[in-house]
Design a protein around this motif. Structure first.
Motif, mmCIF file in Angstrom:
data_model
loop_
_atom_site.group_PDB
_atom_site.id
_atom_site.type_symbol
_atom_site.label_atom_id
_atom_site.label_comp_id
_atom_site.label_asym_id
_atom_site.label_seq_id
_atom_site.Cartn_x
_atom_site.Cartn_y
_atom_site.Cartn_z
ATOM 1 N N GLY A 30 54.161 16.719 -21.298
ATOM 2 C CA GLY A 30 54.553 18.101 -21.654
ATOM 3 C C GLY A 30 55.675 18.401 -20.619
ATOM 4 N N LEU A 31 55.479 18.526 -19.380
ATOM 5 C CA LEU A 31 56.997 18.127 -17.935
ATOM 6 C C LEU A 31 57.408 16.967 -17.035
ATOM 7 N N GLY A 32 56.324 16.297 -17.623
ATOM 8 C CA GLY A 32 56.880 14.993 -16.642
ATOM 9 C C GLY A 32 56.865 14.394 -15.896
ATOM 10 N N LEU A 33 55.438 14.995 -14.688
ATOM 11 C CA LEU A 33 54.909 14.778 -13.763
ATOM 12 C C LEU A 33 53.877 13.550 -14.498
ATOM 13 N N ARG A 34 53.563 12.970 -13.185
ATOM 14 C CA ARG A 34 53.163 11.513 -13.394
ATOM 15 C C ARG A 34 51.435 11.649 -12.407
ATOM 16 N N VAL A 35 50.301 10.713 -12.766
ATOM 17 C CA VAL A 35 49.875 10.500 -11.710
ATOM 18 C C VAL A 35 49.889 10.051 -10.485
ATOM 19 N N GLY A 36 49.551 10.386 -9.242
ATOM 20 C CA GLY A 36 49.449 10.366 -7.821
ATOM 21 C C GLY A 36 48.264 9.268 -7.635
ATOM 22 N N ARG A 37 48.000 10.533 -7.231
ATOM 23 C CA ARG A 37 46.157 8.885 -6.549
ATOM 24 C C ARG A 37 45.069 10.368 -8.171
ATOM 25 N N ARG A 38 43.944 9.415 -7.959
ATOM 26 C CA ARG A 38 42.487 9.847 -8.205
ATOM 27 C C ARG A 38 41.965 9.693 -7.632
ATOM 28 N N PHE A 39 41.210 10.807 -7.143
ATOM 29 C CA PHE A 39 40.288 10.886 -5.475
ATOM 30 C C PHE A 39 39.468 10.550 -6.801
ATOM 31 N N ASP A 40 38.583 10.845 -7.124
ATOM 32 C CA ASP A 40 37.325 10.665 -8.008
ATOM 33 C C ASP A 40 37.484 11.182 -9.963
ATOM 34 N N SER A 41 36.084 11.446 -9.963
ATOM 35 C CA SER A 41 36.400 11.627 -12.082
ATOM 36 C C SER A 41 36.947 13.294 -11.978
ATOM 37 N N GLU A 42 36.421 13.373 -11.102
ATOM 38 C CA GLU A 42 36.932 15.429 -11.314
ATOM 39 C C GLU A 42 38.256 15.464 -10.631
ATOM 40 N N TRP A 43 38.969 14.587 -10.073
ATOM 41 C CA TRP A 43 40.387 15.193 -9.284
ATOM 42 C C TRP A 43 41.348 14.615 -9.242
ATOM 43 N N VAL A 44 42.571 14.891 -9.442
ATOM 44 C CA VAL A 44 43.731 13.838 -10.004
ATOM 45 C C VAL A 44 44.586 14.627 -9.291
#
Length: 139
Positions: free
Chosen positions: A22-36
């Motif tokens: 929707g906004l063009g952001l991207r995943v930087g880091r996945r800290f665990d299965s409940e935090w990105v």
């Protein structure tokens, strides 16, 4: 000082899809299965999974998380170019356009809520942007 924005969601994958597509952001880091961490804006945005109905603060607080539309005095403004397309894309991904797009001396604003009940605004600045407000006050 750095500022990090934290947004509670009840579905991490839906949150990632909404904010990346929707906004063009991207995943930087996945800290665990409940935090990105999402990057691509001026501050990183952390999506944090927390189930609806859980207590955000613990005892003695009785308030519970809800992902229905809720009002808070804090919201996010996303400055974009092509506000109509951003608004259409966000609505297709589950956002709500809460009032018709408004024209101001500094540009356009679309007031919305994300699929998790959090308020956000899309802004498209024109002319001198917010400096138009200073000009209006001086006149």
């Amino acid at each position: 000082m750095d500022v990090r924005i934290c947004i509670d969601v009840d579905d991490l994958e839906r949150g990632i899809t909404f904010y990346t597509q929707g906004l063009g952001l991207r995943v930087g880091r996945r800290f665990d299965s409940e935090w990105v961490e999402l990057i691509g804006g001026s501050s990183p945005i952390d999506l944090l999974v927390n189930a609806g109905g859980t207590a955000p603060l613990g005892p003695p607080h009785t308030q519970r998380r809800t992902y229905a539309r809720h009002w808070t005095p804090v919201h996010l403004d996303f400055v974009v170019q092509g506000i109509d397309e951003f608004a259409k894309r966000l609505v297709a991904l589950g956002a709500t356009l809460e009032r018709p797009m408004a024209h101001y001396s500094w540009g356009l604003m679309a007031s919305m809520a994300d699929p998790f009940g959090h308020g956000l605004d899309l802004l498209e600045l024109s002319g001198r942007g917010y400096d138009e407000l200073m000009h209006a006050k001086a006149a």
